[in-house]
Design a protein around this motif. Structure first.
Motif, PDB file in Angstrom:
ATOM      1  N   TRP A  97       3.461  -1.875  -1.772  1.00 63.63           N
ATOM      2  CA  TRP A  97       3.629   0.007  -1.649  1.00 63.63           C
ATOM      3  C   TRP A  97       5.897   0.093  -2.203  1.00 63.63           C
ATOM      4  CZ3 TRP A  97       2.964   4.186  -0.303  1.00 63.63           C
ATOM      5  CH2 TRP A  97       3.477   5.271   0.541  1.00 63.63           C
ATOM      6  N   ASP A  98       5.838  -0.967  -2.041  1.00 63.36           N
ATOM      7  CA  ASP A  98       7.666  -0.816  -1.884  1.00 63.36           C
ATOM      8  C   ASP A  98       8.299  -0.356  -3.107  1.00 63.36           C
ATOM      9  OD1 ASP A  98       8.311  -1.186   0.802  1.00 63.36           O
ATOM     10  OD2 ASP A  98       8.881  -3.129   0.628  1.00 63.36           O
ATOM     11  N   PHE A  99       7.578  -1.679  -4.526  1.00 64.31           N
ATOM     12  CA  PHE A  99       8.206  -0.984  -5.595  1.00 64.31           C
ATOM     13  C   PHE A  99       6.858   0.619  -5.892  1.00 64.31           C
ATOM     14  CE2 PHE A  99       7.509  -2.241 -10.478  1.00 64.31           C
ATOM     15  CZ  PHE A  99       8.843  -2.069 -10.403  1.00 64.31           C
ATOM     16  N   GLN A 100       6.505   0.978  -5.655  1.00 70.22           N
ATOM     17  CA  GLN A 100       5.575   2.542  -6.093  1.00 70.22           C
ATOM     18  C   GLN A 100       6.121   3.683  -5.413  1.00 70.22           C
ATOM     19  OE1 GLN A 100       1.614   2.304  -4.240  1.00 70.22           O
ATOM     20  NE2 GLN A 100       0.639   2.069  -6.007  1.00 70.22           N
ATOM     21  N   GLN A 101       7.039   3.145  -4.254  1.00 74.66           N
ATOM     22  CA  GLN A 101       7.995   4.439  -3.567  1.00 74.66           C
ATOM     23  C   GLN A 101       9.284   3.681  -4.353  1.00 74.66           C
ATOM     24  OE1 GLN A 101       9.191   4.534   0.213  1.00 74.66           O
ATOM     25  NE2 GLN A 101       6.957   5.712   0.198  1.00 74.66           N
TER      26      GLN A 101
END
Length: 85
Positions: A52-56
């Motif tokens: 999730w953090d990398f996608q963000q």
């Protein structure tokens, strides 16, 4: 078995970037992903971030996730085989 390779960055270089080691690792991961040198999973692993953090982070930087029609069709076939669609 997973192993690591040491990568040394002179403190002066790190200081010049005004970044932490983690931030610099993230920038390297973003660049290598954007250039197609690393997959999403490997870039995320290098960055030390959750999916999730990398996608963000990719979204904030305007970097598109590499997902073409061929990958979409493979995913559809897999989902059909698994009875998910």
């Amino acid at each position: 078995m997973s192993s690591t390779v040491p990568f040394e960055i002179p403190k002066e270089v790190l200081h010049a970037t005004r970044m932490t080691e983690d931030e610099l690792r993230g920038e390297l991961a973003l660049h290598l992903f954007d250039e197609g040198k690393l997959s999403f999973g490997k870039a995320r692993e290098l960055a030390g971030m959750s999916v999730w953090d990398f996608q963000q982070l990719l979204g904030h930087r305007g970097i598109a996730v590499h997902y073409d029609v061929e990958a979409y069709e493979r995913d559809r076939k897999t989902l059909k085989r698994l009875g998910r669609i």
